[in-house]
Design a protein around this motif. Structure first.
Motif, PDB file in Angstrom:
ATOM      1  N   ALA A   1       0.826  -1.210   0.000  1.00 17.30           N
ATOM      2  CA  ALA A   1       0.000   0.000   0.000  1.00 17.30           C
ATOM      3  C   ALA A   1       0.861   1.261   0.000  1.00 17.30           C
ATOM      4  N   GLU A   2       1.985   1.211   0.706  1.00 17.24           N
ATOM      5  CA  GLU A   2       2.860   2.392   0.784  1.00 17.24           C
ATOM      6  C   GLU A   2       3.916   2.410  -0.319  1.00 17.24           C
ATOM      7  N   GLN A   3       3.868   1.396  -1.204  1.00 22.25           N
ATOM      8  CA  GLN A   3       4.876   1.320  -2.290  1.00 22.25           C
ATOM      9  C   GLN A   3       6.279   1.407  -1.702  1.00 22.25           C
ATOM     10  N   ALA A   4       6.509   0.604  -0.649  1.00 27.65           N
ATOM     11  CA  ALA A   4       7.733   0.759   0.147  1.00 27.65           C
ATOM     12  C   ALA A   4       8.897  -0.057  -0.422  1.00 27.65           C
ATOM     13  N   ALA A   5       9.117   0.065  -1.711  1.00 32.51           N
ATOM     14  CA  ALA A   5      10.253  -0.609  -2.344  1.00 32.51           C
ATOM     15  C   ALA A   5      10.525   0.041  -3.693  1.00 32.51           C
ATOM     16  N   GLN A   6      11.786  -0.081  -4.118  1.00 36.60           N
ATOM     17  CA  GLN A   6      12.102   0.300  -5.505  1.00 36.60           C
ATOM     18  C   GLN A   6      12.573  -0.957  -6.236  1.00 36.60           C
TER      19      GLN A   6
ATOM     20  N   GLY B   1      13.930  -8.867   3.683  1.00 33.86           N
ATOM     21  CA  GLY B   1      14.582  -8.678   4.973  1.00 33.86           C
ATOM     22  C   GLY B   1      13.891  -7.615   5.810  1.00 33.86           C
ATOM     23  N   LEU B   2      13.462  -6.549   5.167  1.00 34.23           N
ATOM     24  CA  LEU B   2      12.790  -5.480   5.904  1.00 34.23           C
ATOM     25  C   LEU B   2      11.445  -5.944   6.457  1.00 34.23           C
ATOM     26  N   ILE B   3      10.717  -6.721   5.687  1.00 37.97           N
ATOM     27  CA  ILE B   3       9.424  -7.210   6.177  1.00 37.97           C
ATOM     28  C   ILE B   3       9.624  -8.181   7.340  1.00 37.97           C
ATOM     29  N   ILE B   4      10.631  -9.037   7.222  1.00 39.91           N
ATOM     30  CA  ILE B   4      10.923  -9.952   8.333  1.00 39.91           C
ATOM     31  C   ILE B   4      11.349  -9.151   9.575  1.00 39.91           C
ATOM     32  N   ALA B   5      12.193  -8.145   9.378  1.00 43.99           N
ATOM     33  CA  ALA B   5      12.627  -7.325  10.513  1.00 43.99           C
ATOM     34  C   ALA B   5      11.440  -6.586  11.124  1.00 43.99           C
TER      35      ALA B   5
ATOM     36  N   ASN C   1      19.030  -3.126   8.588  1.00 42.24           N
ATOM     37  CA  ASN C   1      18.552  -3.393   7.233  1.00 42.24           C
ATOM     38  C   ASN C   1      18.856  -2.211   6.324  1.00 42.24           C
ATOM     39  N   LEU C   2      19.749  -2.433   5.387  1.00 37.31           N
ATOM     40  CA  LEU C   2      20.115  -1.379   4.445  1.00 37.31           C
ATOM     41  C   LEU C   2      19.189  -1.392   3.235  1.00 37.31           C
ATOM     42  N   CYS C   3      18.899  -0.211   2.724  1.00 41.65           N
ATOM     43  CA  CYS C   3      18.170  -0.093   1.462  1.00 41.65           C
ATOM     44  C   CYS C   3      18.947   0.883   0.590  1.00 41.65           C
TER      45      CYS C   3
ATOM     46  N   SER D   1      11.820   6.277   3.934  1.00 40.60           N
ATOM     47  CA  SER D   1      10.659   7.028   4.438  1.00 40.60           C
ATOM     48  C   SER D   1       9.372   6.262   4.142  1.00 40.60           C
ATOM     49  N   ARG D   2       9.302   5.621   2.977  1.00 36.93           N
ATOM     50  CA  ARG D   2       8.102   4.823   2.676  1.00 36.93           C
ATOM     51  C   ARG D   2       8.062   3.559   3.528  1.00 36.93           C
ATOM     52  N   VAL D   3       9.223   2.979   3.790  1.00 37.29           N
ATOM     53  CA  VAL D   3       9.272   1.795   4.664  1.00 37.29           C
ATOM     54  C   VAL D   3       8.749   2.161   6.052  1.00 37.29           C
ATOM     55  N   PHE D   4       9.179   3.312   6.577  1.00 35.73           N
ATOM     56  CA  PHE D   4       8.722   3.703   7.914  1.00 35.73           C
ATOM     57  C   PHE D   4       7.205   3.916   7.913  1.00 35.73           C
ATOM     58  N   ARG D   5       6.682   4.512   6.840  1.00 35.97           N
ATOM     59  CA  ARG D   5       5.217   4.678   6.766  1.00 35.97           C
ATOM     60  C   ARG D   5       4.537   3.314   6.725  1.00 35.97           C
ATOM     61  N   ALA D   6       5.127   2.363   6.015  1.00 42.53           N
ATOM     62  CA  ALA D   6       4.544   1.019   5.928  1.00 42.53           C
ATOM     63  C   ALA D   6       4.529   0.345   7.297  1.00 42.53           C
TER      64      ALA D   6
END
Ligand code: FES
Ligand code: FES
Length: 156
Positions: free
Chosen positions: A94-99, A106-110, A133-135, A141-146
């Motif tokens: 929903a937040e389009q938290a990836a490019q 890894g981010l979803i697991i974390a 977790n590096l991106c 910013s989108r990951v944090f919103r997610a």
């Protein structure tokens, strides 16, 4: 020398043949066919390989198959499906938290590990929870919103 190891991955039993010190990441990807955990650095520095082991976030690049045997391993594939995504997966979509998406598993697991321990994290707690977790695409910013969205969804 190869030995046999019994692994429980996403609730299913698997028996694999591998050298005892083979990284769990290689076994997951090459023997079991679960390719969501990614190889990034191989040195616990990027989080692309994160899985849950007995509910705790782990770097599958540095955990041996021997040490994972007999424990409950969860990968992204064990959280949800494309038809029925886990609320955290749905929030990332929903937040389009990836490019490029290389870091996303890894981010979803974390995030799962973080929200299991702290269902309502503030921004500082989210930063600390995801600090391993590096991106490289800079989607933070989108990951944090997610993560915030997932926390709200999970709270109902
Ligand atoms: S590949 Fe495991 S932390 Fe980077
Ligand atoms: S989306 Fe490309 S590394 Fe994170």
């Amino acid at each position: 020398m190869s030995e046999q190891f019994k692994l429980t991955i996403n609730g299913k039993s698997h028996t694999v043949s591998a050298d005892a010190d083979t990284p769990l990441l290689y076994v997951l990807r090459n023997d079991v066919g679960l390719v969501s955990p990614k190889y990034g650095c191989g040195q616990e520095q990027c989080g692309a390989c994160n899985v849950l082991i007995d509910g705790e976030k782990a770097f599958s690049c540095s955990v041996s198959v021997k040490d994972a045997a007999g424990k409950q391993v969860t990968t992204l594939e064990g959280l949800g499906t494309p038809e029925q995504p886990h609320p955290i997966q749905a929030a990332f979509i929903a937040e389009q938290a990836a490019q490029c998406g290389y870091c996303t598993s890894g981010l979803i697991i974390a995030t799962k590990a973080l929200l299991d321990k702290n269902p309502n994290p503030d921004m500082d707690a989210i930063r600390v929870g995801l600090q391993d977790n590096l991106c490289r695409c800079g989607a933070h910013s989108r990951v944090f919103r997610a993560v915030r969205r997932a926390a709200r969804e999970l709270a109902g």
